[in-house]
Design an enzyme around this catalytic site. Structure first.
Site, mmCIF file in Angstrom:
data_model
loop_
_atom_site.group_PDB
_atom_site.id
_atom_site.type_symbol
_atom_site.label_atom_id
_atom_site.label_comp_id
_atom_site.label_asym_id
_atom_site.label_seq_id
_atom_site.Cartn_x
_atom_site.Cartn_y
_atom_site.Cartn_z
ATOM 1 C CB CYS A 28 -0.892 0.059 1.241
ATOM 2 S SG CYS A 28 -2.116 -1.246 1.331
ATOM 3 N N GLY A 55 0.355 -0.045 -4.875
ATOM 4 C CA GLY A 55 -0.934 -0.721 -4.766
ATOM 5 C C GLY A 55 -1.843 -0.313 -5.900
ATOM 6 C CG ASN A 130 2.702 0.610 3.565
ATOM 7 O OD1 ASN A 130 3.765 1.186 3.357
ATOM 8 N ND2 ASN A 130 2.504 -0.623 3.157
ATOM 9 N N GLY A 131 1.212 -1.884 5.623
ATOM 10 C CA GLY A 131 1.870 -2.869 6.478
ATOM 11 C C GLY A 131 0.952 -4.040 6.736
ATOM 12 C CE1 TYR A 265 9.299 -6.093 -8.233
ATOM 13 C CE2 TYR A 265 7.946 -5.788 -6.282
ATOM 14 C CZ TYR A 265 8.056 -6.019 -7.630
ATOM 15 O OH TYR A 265 6.924 -6.182 -8.383
#
Ligand code: SF4
Length: 486
Positions: A28, A55, A130-131, A265
């Site tokens: 995200c 995302g 996010n996570g 990445y």
């Protein structure tokens, strides 16, 4: 509060075969802005645009004019979810934005963020996360609800705990959240941002030249709205931004372990973390890979996009020419078209196509970021041989992925990870490359500005910095099952 209904729907699970071609999935991107008098919705839109790589399933923006929060969210890419008209309807002084790839909970409009909750004080809150939390079962028991999406649970917990202020609720609740969380959350008047004590996912603060503050997952989102980077939200810190400026409180002692895979990445090349650009780090990974894995070859070929910067580093260090011989179709990604069997058989050709004039008759060093299940690399090697590659030497800018991620990256289960049970020679044999070499863990860490102990490396060495309930039992069971079946 207005939450618009979804305009499209489909079973995204159907697309797994195609999505696997991408390897690991981002989780995200989050953004928050406090800037009275500025067009906060449009600025949030552009910030989400810069974070789109994190995302692509859904996107949303929540805005407050000081009296009420309005949320607009939907399935799809940022530019599919918002129009000029929908943005014009989002007027206010502060906003948060979110783009999502689901790592827990299904891919549905209800799970899209920001999540809105009413509070007992008569107001509301909107949250973007996010996570990934690893103690959702325990948190759900506390709320007496079924365990499910961790972000929904977090929003519900905070709303449930609001009495004096949202800031107090965060300081009280955040220590009970276990896992990775970089969060933006707002009530009608204030923007808050907080980060888990390990700081697994990035979260950065910027200052707008015309006044006001922003927080974002990556510096690219600061850059696109013209904000100047100020500092990171610290692990274990909550910042609150309102008309009085920015204030900070620490809710837990920091034990930083930033995600090593963000360097390999996940983050955009132009993201800066701890004083270094991701692009520079990836070039260093390529240089180190060349030092560790010399091979006689003719050209260095990047696998776009994440392999590009590392391939440039490899070429520079090895003295071999860099050659763009793989073209990526930028418009293939999550799609609302149901894939047919014919489309599935096209496999990697949907995403990448080789340039015969570059590849034919040559010995290639092919640089990619990671190998998850191995199927994509296998198809890639076969495709390069089809257009006449003489030799294919695969070079990977990370060590073998041996363990799954529980902190928000959708890689695969341990049973699906080719690096979990096969050694490098067996993987090479499966993929069909002439040679295969992974960057060493030491070499990878040296390319980042972070100390070894300040990084999460769990998918490469199984050392989880945040305890994962059941992980050791699962590990024993899965390894047992694997040996039984092989
Ligand atoms: S397990 Fe891997 S992908 Fe997950 S947070 Fe740790 S380093 Fe990042």
């Amino acid at each position: 509060m207005a939450q618009h209904p979804p305009t499209d729907s489909c079973d995204l699970d159907e697309l797994d075969d195609l999505d696997e071609l991408d390897g690991p999935h981002e989780e995200c991107g989050v953004f928050g802005i406090y800037a009275p008098g500025q067009d906060v919705a449009t600025l949030t839109y552009f910030a989400l645009y810069a974070l789109q790589h994190r995302g692509q399933e859904s996107a949303g923006i929540a805005v407050s004019d000081g009296r009420r929060i309005v949320v607009h969210k939907d399935m799809g890419l940022v530019n599919q979810v918002f129009t000029e008209t929908s943005l014009a309807a989002l007027q206010g002084d502060l906003a948060i934005g979110h783009c999502r790839y689901s790592t827990t909970g299904s891919s549905s409009w209800a799970n899209a963020q920001p999540q809105y909750r009413e509070t007992p004080t008569g107001g509301g809150l909107a949250l973007g996360h996010n996570g990934n939390l690893v103690n959702t079962a325990e948190l759900a028991r506390r709320l007496e609800v079924a365990a499910g999406n961790d972000s929904l649970l977090m929003a519900s917990l905070l709303a449930w705990d609001v009495d004096l202020s949202l800031e107090e609720a965060i300081v009280r609740t955040a220590p009970d959240l276990i896992g990775a969380f970089s969060v933006v959350v707002m009530d009608e008047q204030r923007l808050h941002a907080f980060r888990d004590p390990n700081g697994v996912r990035p979260l950065q603060i910027g200052r707008l030249p015309a006044g006001g503050w922003v927080v974002a997952s990556e510096t690219a989102a600061l850059d696109i709205v013209g904000a100047v980077y100020v500092r990171d939200v610290l692990p274990g810190e909550v910042v609150t931004i309102d008309g009085n400026g920015l204030r900070s409180r620490i809710f837990a002692a920091p034990t930083p372990t930033f995600c090593l895979f963000e360097w390999v990445y996940l983050a955009r090349p132009d993201h800066r973390q701890d004083g270094r650009s991701v692009l520079y780090a990836r070039r260093e990974m390529g240089r180190q890979l060349a030092r560790e894995s010399h091979v006689e070859a003719d050209i260095v070929l990047p696998v776009p996009e994440a392999g590009r910067d590392a391939a440039a580093g490899y070429a520079a260090e090895s003295g071999l020419p860099f050659a763009d011989g793989l073209v990526k179709n930028r418009y293939v990604g999550r799609t609302f078209i149901q894939p047919t069997q014919t489309l599935r058989q096209l496999g990697i050709k949907l995403k990448l196509s080789p340039v015969r004039e570059v590849v034919e008759g040559r010995r290639l060093v092919v640089v990619d970021d990671s190998i998850v299940r191995g199927n994509t690399s296998r198809q890639l090697v076969a495709m390069l041989r089809e257009v006449g590659a003489r030799e294919v030497h695969l070079r990977i800018t990370s060590p073998p992925i041996t363990d799954p991620c529980y902190y928000g990256i959708d890689m695969a289960t341990r049973a699906e990870l080719i690096g979990a049970d096969l050694d490098v020679e067996a993987i090479r044999d499966f993929i069909g490359a002439d040679s295969l070499h992974y960057l060493s863990l030491d070499g990878l860490i040296a390319a980042t500005p972070n100390e070894r102990d300040a990084l999460c490396r769990a998918c490469f060495d199984g050392q989880y910095p945040i305890p994962v309930p059941g992980e050791h039992e699962n590990l024993a069971q899965i390894r047992f099952d694997f040996s039984e079946s092989s």
